[in-house]
Motif scaffolding. Structure first.
Motif, PDB file in Angstrom:
ATOM      1  N   LEU A  45       0.831  -1.207   0.000  1.00  0.00           N
ATOM      2  CA  LEU A  45       0.000   0.000   0.000  1.00  0.00           C
ATOM      3  C   LEU A  45       0.866   1.257   0.000  1.00  0.00           C
ATOM      4  CD1 LEU A  45      -2.815  -1.014   2.537  1.00  0.00           C
ATOM      5  CD2 LEU A  45      -2.989  -0.853   0.049  1.00  0.00           C
ATOM      6  N   ASN A  46       1.986   1.202   0.715  1.00  0.00           N
ATOM      7  CA  ASN A  46       2.908   2.341   0.747  1.00  0.00           C
ATOM      8  C   ASN A  46       3.468   2.606  -0.650  1.00  0.00           C
ATOM      9  OD1 ASN A  46       4.691   4.360   1.556  1.00  0.00           O
ATOM     10  ND2 ASN A  46       6.224   2.912   2.285  1.00  0.00           N
ATOM     11  N   ALA A  49       0.781   3.737  -3.127  1.00  0.00           N
ATOM     12  CA  ALA A  49       0.367   5.137  -3.053  1.00  0.00           C
ATOM     13  C   ALA A  49       1.125   5.972  -4.083  1.00  0.00           C
ATOM     14  CB  ALA A  49       0.610   5.675  -1.645  1.00  0.00           C
ATOM     15  N   ALA A  52      -0.256   5.098  -7.426  1.00  0.00           N
ATOM     16  CA  ALA A  52      -1.585   5.686  -7.597  1.00  0.00           C
ATOM     17  C   ALA A  52      -1.483   7.152  -8.002  1.00  0.00           C
ATOM     18  CB  ALA A  52      -2.396   5.536  -6.311  1.00  0.00           C
ATOM     19  N   ALA A 311       2.042   8.908   2.958  1.00  0.00           N
ATOM     20  CA  ALA A 311       2.038   8.611   1.527  1.00  0.00           C
ATOM     21  C   ALA A 311       0.676   8.084   1.085  1.00  0.00           C
ATOM     22  CB  ALA A 311       3.137   7.592   1.200  1.00  0.00           C
ATOM     23  N   ILE A 312       0.121   7.163   1.868  1.00  0.00           N
ATOM     24  CA  ILE A 312      -1.187   6.598   1.522  1.00  0.00           C
ATOM     25  C   ILE A 312      -2.263   7.680   1.571  1.00  0.00           C
ATOM     26  CG2 ILE A 312      -2.950   4.946   2.245  1.00  0.00           C
ATOM     27  CD1 ILE A 312      -0.636   3.185   3.288  1.00  0.00           C
ATOM     28  N   SER A 314      -1.789  10.837   1.132  1.00  0.00           N
ATOM     29  CA  SER A 314      -1.556  11.759   0.021  1.00  0.00           C
ATOM     30  C   SER A 314      -2.191  11.254  -1.260  1.00  0.00           C
ATOM     31  CB  SER A 314      -0.051  11.953  -0.192  1.00  0.00           C
ATOM     32  OG  SER A 314       0.549  12.564   0.923  1.00  0.00           O
ATOM     33  N   ALA A 315      -2.146   9.934  -1.468  1.00  0.00           N
ATOM     34  CA  ALA A 315      -2.760   9.365  -2.668  1.00  0.00           C
ATOM     35  C   ALA A 315      -4.267   9.602  -2.670  1.00  0.00           C
ATOM     36  CB  ALA A 315      -2.441   7.878  -2.760  1.00  0.00           C
ATOM     37  N   PHE A 316      -4.907   9.364  -1.534  1.00  0.00           N
ATOM     38  CA  PHE A 316      -6.361   9.578  -1.467  1.00  0.00           C
ATOM     39  C   PHE A 316      -6.708  11.062  -1.564  1.00  0.00           C
ATOM     40  CE2 PHE A 316      -6.276   5.289   0.418  1.00  0.00           C
ATOM     41  CZ  PHE A 316      -7.290   4.700  -0.331  1.00  0.00           C
ATOM     42  N   ILE A 408      -6.509   5.040  -9.096  1.00  0.00           N
ATOM     43  CA  ILE A 408      -6.101   4.846  -7.704  1.00  0.00           C
ATOM     44  C   ILE A 408      -6.196   3.371  -7.316  1.00  0.00           C
ATOM     45  CG2 ILE A 408      -8.405   5.319  -6.721  1.00  0.00           C
ATOM     46  CD1 ILE A 408      -6.872   6.810  -4.446  1.00  0.00           C
ATOM     47  N   PHE A 412      -2.746   1.000  -6.134  1.00  0.00           N
ATOM     48  CA  PHE A 412      -2.634   0.214  -4.899  1.00  0.00           C
ATOM     49  C   PHE A 412      -2.578  -1.284  -5.204  1.00  0.00           C
ATOM     50  CE2 PHE A 412      -4.417   4.071  -2.776  1.00  0.00           C
ATOM     51  CZ  PHE A 412      -3.383   4.238  -1.866  1.00  0.00           C
TER      52      PHE A 412
END
Length: 453
Positions: A45-46, A49, A52, A311-312, A314-316, A408, A412
């Motif tokens: 996931l890290n 991100a 994504a 980081a995660i 920030s992606a969202f 996105i 991920f």
């Protein structure tokens, strides 16, 4: 007729079999070692991100102009390298002297050119009816030279970045906060014809006060220099992208409307910028200064840095900003119209060149920020742009190219699949796992998980 002899059925059955096999493998590994599976999931996931963010910007650009801009990878490298350029004094790498007058002047010239073009495109027709055209052009030239000079000074004195960048932060904060406030008030009915001017003034004043307050606070905080360098690096990557589109891509498209020609042109841009990075920064790896979030957290049997959560998140946040821009703003409607049919958009009066330039600017900023996140996690090297470009493209294809939700999701998913794919093999095969995933999707689901409608 036998089920296997029907058109498309063998391919469908093979795709289902591969999917079930992958699910079974993951289920087996999770059962075998739940702690390790959790570790791979969080790590995936890290990394995902970053993928994504790359896929979001790539999707925005591709779904608007419908050609692959390979500069996108260079933008990611530029983002990471200019953080190093501005903050080299904070790293443990003492082999690099950040002073490069020629590079500073070149970037100042790029910013000056972009500013002059933006002012001319946005305001010239409106202003020439009120003032002599020569006076308007002279004013634009003066502002553009000021912007270029300011950029050069900003790069010349990185140790005073938190103070010199105060006007820039005030300007950006005023524009962003004022625009959001104006939009929010309009949603509640305060933007009617009679009150529109008052709402505009009110939003601008609040934005200015908030922006100036933020700039003053940062100017008194030397530790903010690293994070201001993030902003400056993203803006520089966006300015270079805008300059490339207006000065090169638009020129080529006007004379040869071919995606193959554009692919070759942007490949040349990517290779040229990579070579420049090698000449300026050498071919060795460089560390970025340590940021916040280096403390370790534990969840179950998994250990990860606090920065992974940033980081995660920030992606969202990047997805939410882009979704609001594309789906809820007037600019987004115009962007969608150009993506559907650029010729028709031009016929109805849309300045497609200006809008596409904005798209390239935004997309490059997403790529640059993804490169920064990568650099804060691992050391940077000049050819990192090509690798990040491929990962962003693969994530877009997997999720559904042209679809923000798919971008996105694909990012991920790619990150997690890469981690689980190297469970029983060497980590050097991580890129191979990504390419295998790409081949599978191109073979069985070429439109991705969530296709563009």
């Amino acid at each position: 007729m036998d089920i296997l002899s029907r058109p498309g059925r063998p391919t469908l059955i093979l795709a289902i079999a591969l999917t079930l096999l992958a699910v079974a493998y993951i289920g087996w590994k999770v059962t075998e070692s739940p702690d390790q599976a959790l570790q791979f999931t969080i790590t995936g996931l890290n990394v995902g991100a970053v993928y994504a963010l790359l896929a979001l910007g790539f999707t925005l650009v591709y779904s608007t102009v419908w050609f692959f801009d390979l500069y996108y990878g260079a933008a990611a490298a530029i983002g990471a390298y200019f953080v190093f350029y501005l903050r080299a004094g904070q790293t443990t790498d003492a082999s690099y002297d950040p002073a490069n007058i020629g590079l500073n002047i070149a970037l100042g010239a790029v910013v000056a050119g972009v500013t002059a073009w933006a002012l001319h495109t946005a305001f010239f027709e409106r202003m020439q009816g009120r003032y002599p055209p020569l006076l308007v052009r002279a004013a634009y030239l003066l502002i553009a030279v000021g912007a270029g000079g300011y950029t050069t000074i900003l790069l010349l004195y990185p140790d005073n970045l938190h103070q010199i960048a105060a006007p820039l932060i005030t300007l950006i904060s005023t524009a962003v906060i004022g625009t959001v406030l104006y939009w929010a008030l309009g949603r509640f009915g305060f933007g009617s014809t009679g009150s529109s001017r008052l709402v505009t003034i009110f939003s601008a004043v609040i934005g200015l006060v908030a922006g100036a307050t933020a700039a003053i606070a940062l100017a008194q905080t030397p530790e903010s220099r690293l994070y201001i360098s993030w902003l400056v690096s993203c803006l520089l990557a966006g300015a270079v992208s805008l300059a490339l589109y207006r000065g090169l891509y638009a020129f080529i498209l006007l004379r040869a409307r071919s995606t193959l020609i554009m692919l070759v042109a942007t490949l040349g841009v990517l290779l040229t910028i990579t070579a420049i990075l090698v000449m300026v920064f050498s071919n060795t790896t460089h560390p970025l200064p340590a940021s916040f979030g280096n403390n370790l957290l534990t969840l179950g049997g998994a250990t990860f840095k606090e920065f992974a959560l940033f980081a995660i998140g920030s992606a969202f946040l990047g997805f939410a900003i882009l979704w609001l821009l594309i789906r809820k703003s007037p600019l987004g409607k115009v962007i969608r119209a150009i993506g559907d049919d650029e010729q028709v958009a031009r016929v109805v009066g849309i300045n497609t060149t200006a809008i596409i330039a904005i798209v390239f600017f935004i997309g490059a900023m997403y790529a640059a920020f993804a490169g920064i996140l990568t650099g804060q996690d691992i050391a940077i090297q000049p050819r990192m742009g090509l690798e990040l470009l491929l990962k962003g493209w693969i994530a877009s294809v997997v999720g559904g190219i042209g679809n923000l939700y798919g971008a996105i999701l694909g990012g991920f998913l790619l990150g997690v699949v890469e981690q689980f794919g190297i469970w029983d093999i060497a980590g050097e095969w991580q890129d191979g796992v990504a390419l295998i995933l790409l081949i599978v999707f191109l073979s069985f689901w070429p439109r991705g998980i969530i296709p563009r409608r």
